[in-house]
Design a protein around this motif. Sequence first.
Motif, PDB file in Angstrom:
ATOM      1  N   UNK A   1     -79.687 -74.588 -13.108  1.00 24.72           N
ATOM      2  CA  UNK A   1     -80.795 -75.524 -12.867  1.00 24.72           C
ATOM      3  C   UNK A   1     -80.953 -76.488 -14.051  1.00 24.72           C
ATOM      4  N   UNK A   2     -80.797 -75.936 -15.242  1.00 22.52           N
ATOM      5  CA  UNK A   2     -80.896 -76.751 -16.458  1.00 22.52           C
ATOM      6  C   UNK A   2     -79.775 -77.802 -16.473  1.00 22.52           C
ATOM      7  N   UNK A   3     -78.574 -77.385 -16.084  1.00 23.09           N
ATOM      8  CA  UNK A   3     -77.441 -78.315 -16.017  1.00 23.09           C
ATOM      9  C   UNK A   3     -77.769 -79.430 -15.017  1.00 23.09           C
ATOM     10  N   UNK A   4     -78.331 -79.032 -13.881  1.00 25.15           N
ATOM     11  CA  UNK A   4     -78.733 -80.017 -12.878  1.00 25.15           C
ATOM     12  C   UNK A   4     -79.727 -81.017 -13.434  1.00 25.15           C
ATOM     13  N   UNK A   5     -80.679 -80.533 -14.226  1.00 27.42           N
ATOM     14  CA  UNK A   5     -81.709 -81.411 -14.804  1.00 27.42           C
ATOM     15  C   UNK A   5     -81.083 -82.394 -15.799  1.00 27.42           C
ATOM     16  N   UNK A   6     -80.139 -81.886 -16.612  1.00 28.34           N
ATOM     17  CA  UNK A   6     -79.494 -82.754 -17.614  1.00 28.34           C
ATOM     18  C   UNK A   6     -78.729 -83.887 -16.928  1.00 28.34           C
ATOM     19  N   UNK A   7     -78.059 -83.549 -15.821  1.00 32.61           N
ATOM     20  CA  UNK A   7     -77.269 -84.571 -15.112  1.00 32.61           C
ATOM     21  C   UNK A   7     -78.080 -85.304 -14.029  1.00 32.61           C
ATOM     22  N   UNK A   8     -79.348 -84.879 -13.874  1.00 35.16           N
ATOM     23  CA  UNK A   8     -80.229 -85.463 -12.843  1.00 35.16           C
ATOM     24  C   UNK A   8     -79.583 -85.348 -11.465  1.00 35.16           C
ATOM     25  N   UNK A   9     -79.067 -84.154 -11.194  1.00 36.34           N
ATOM     26  CA  UNK A   9     -78.431 -83.874  -9.898  1.00 36.34           C
ATOM     27  C   UNK A   9     -78.913 -82.522  -9.392  1.00 36.34           C
TER      28      UNK A   9
END
Lengths: 132, 66
Positions: B46-54
């Motif tokens: 989820x954190x990775x998703x937030x960083x990439x805004x995806x």
Amino acid sequence: MTTERATFRYFQIFIPAILVYAAGSIGLTWAEDNVPMPLYVLYGLAIIPIISMLSIFWAHWRFANEIDEFMRLIQIKATLVGVVCIMTVATGWGTLELLVDAPKLPVFWLLPMFWVIHSAATGFMSKGEGMF
Amino acid sequence: MKNSLKMLRAERGWSQSELGKQLKVSRQTINAIEAGRYDPSLPLALKIGRVFKLHIEDIFYDVDSD
């Protein structure tokens, strides 16, 4: 927390604790043969290496909690490898001692053996993951 | 599970260390995820998703799913 910071914090406890453990163990072995003292004093002094050993395990627990999840997985796997090897040696040799009068295994060496195996397993797994 | 982390990171010109810093994980962890040797936990995904805004399903996908 970064892995580097967590590692630094780990060694801040590990290095003094292992020195106290070694000094306590060697000192007690020497004192038993050379210094006349009641048995209860010897038992009391044996707490020193025990506390040092527990400090190392506590530091390792904290280290595993402070590093990220992938690095933690490597530590957990290495700990499992160490525990499996030590339990196998202790139980296997214990059975031989019971059944065929195999020479007594000095259980003192199980802890150093655990750390050697744990360190080797960490090294192999880290190398396998291309960390160095 | 496969992922497009390496491609997304390259598009943004980030190194593994830079991405690791943003996610508060080590470079080795990013490397293992990109190589498919390690599947991140849900909080990290989820954190990775937030960083990439995806959304995480835009980054991670199951090869067996249709």
